[in-house]
Design a protein around this motif. Structure first.
Motif, PDB file in Angstrom:
ATOM      1  N   ILE A 148       0.844  -1.205   0.000  1.00  0.00           N
ATOM      2  CA  ILE A 148       0.000   0.000   0.000  1.00  0.00           C
ATOM      3  C   ILE A 148       0.875   1.250   0.000  1.00  0.00           C
ATOM      4  N   PHE A 152       0.036   3.033  -3.368  1.00  0.00           N
ATOM      5  CA  PHE A 152      -1.013   4.036  -3.175  1.00  0.00           C
ATOM      6  C   PHE A 152      -0.467   5.338  -2.600  1.00  0.00           C
ATOM      7  N   CYS A 168     -10.013   3.958  -6.976  1.00  0.00           N
ATOM      8  CA  CYS A 168      -9.460   3.169  -5.878  1.00  0.00           C
ATOM      9  C   CYS A 168     -10.513   2.197  -5.374  1.00  0.00           C
ATOM     10  N   TRP A 172      -9.833   0.966   0.306  1.00  0.00           N
ATOM     11  CA  TRP A 172      -8.933   2.111   0.426  1.00  0.00           C
ATOM     12  C   TRP A 172      -9.719   3.375   0.754  1.00  0.00           C
TER      13      TRP A 172
END
Length: 186
Positions: A148, A152, A168, A172
């Motif tokens: 992550i 992200f 997303c 998330w």
């Protein structure tokens, strides 16, 4: 249901696995209830198999779990009886008259001592697991948390990243929405 190569040696190998399983578990196959179905083997091999194993001989096609087992590809008409049975079940579900819930969800979520079933409220469970994901991501103790951060966050701060990220996953977005709760609980 077990599929094997159509040879006496292959069946012997499978039966040895079943014998070993029987030693470990105490469970054994029932030869009286077992049926052997053959496809694409010679008459000589068929005779060898039937002479050496005490299985009943079955003929294809045979129905298994509502569908025919066949030696060729299945066609639409082969699936139709099963589809009609499924449609019949679904239509009875839609014809039931609803009388409303017998018990309120908030009462079901009470403990057993309070007269409920002890089921946790889904909103509460969702909140707890969302916060747990945030904790795992921030501590960096999981492979998922590292992924992550790399994919992200991309060297950004979790507390300051844009919460309106399009494309997303809902997990998330849920984590981003829980930032205020997570920040106050630390």
């Amino acid at each position: 249901m077990v599929f094997v190569e159509g040879s006496k040696e292959s069946i012997e190998g499978d039966l040895s696995v079943f014998d070993e399983f029987s030693v470990w578990s105490g469970l054994s196959i029932s030869s009286e209830k077992s049926t052997i179905f053959k496809a694409g083997i010679s008459e000589v091999e068929r005779s060898r198999i039937l002479m050496n194993f005490p299985f009943a001989e079955g003929d294809l096609p045979v129905r298994y779990l509502g569908l025919p087992l066949m030696t060729q590809a299945m066609r639409r008409q082969d699936f139709l009886p099963l589809l009609e049975r499924i449609r019949g079940c679904i239509s009875t579900w839609t014809k039931l008259k609803s009388t409303g819930a017998k018990m309120a969800w908030k009462d079901i979520c009470k403990t057993n001592q309070e007269g409920g079933l002890g089921i946790r409220a889904l909103k509460e469970v969702n909140l707890v697991y969302g916060l747990k994901l945030i904790w795992r991501m921030l501590t960096g103790n999981s492979l998922w948390g590292k992924w992550i951060k790399t994919n992200f966050l991309k060297k950004k701060n979790f507390w300051e990243v844009n919460g309106n990220a399009q494309g997303c996953s809902w997990i998330w977005r849920n984590m981003l929405n829980l930032r205020d709760v997570a920040n106050t609980s630390t």
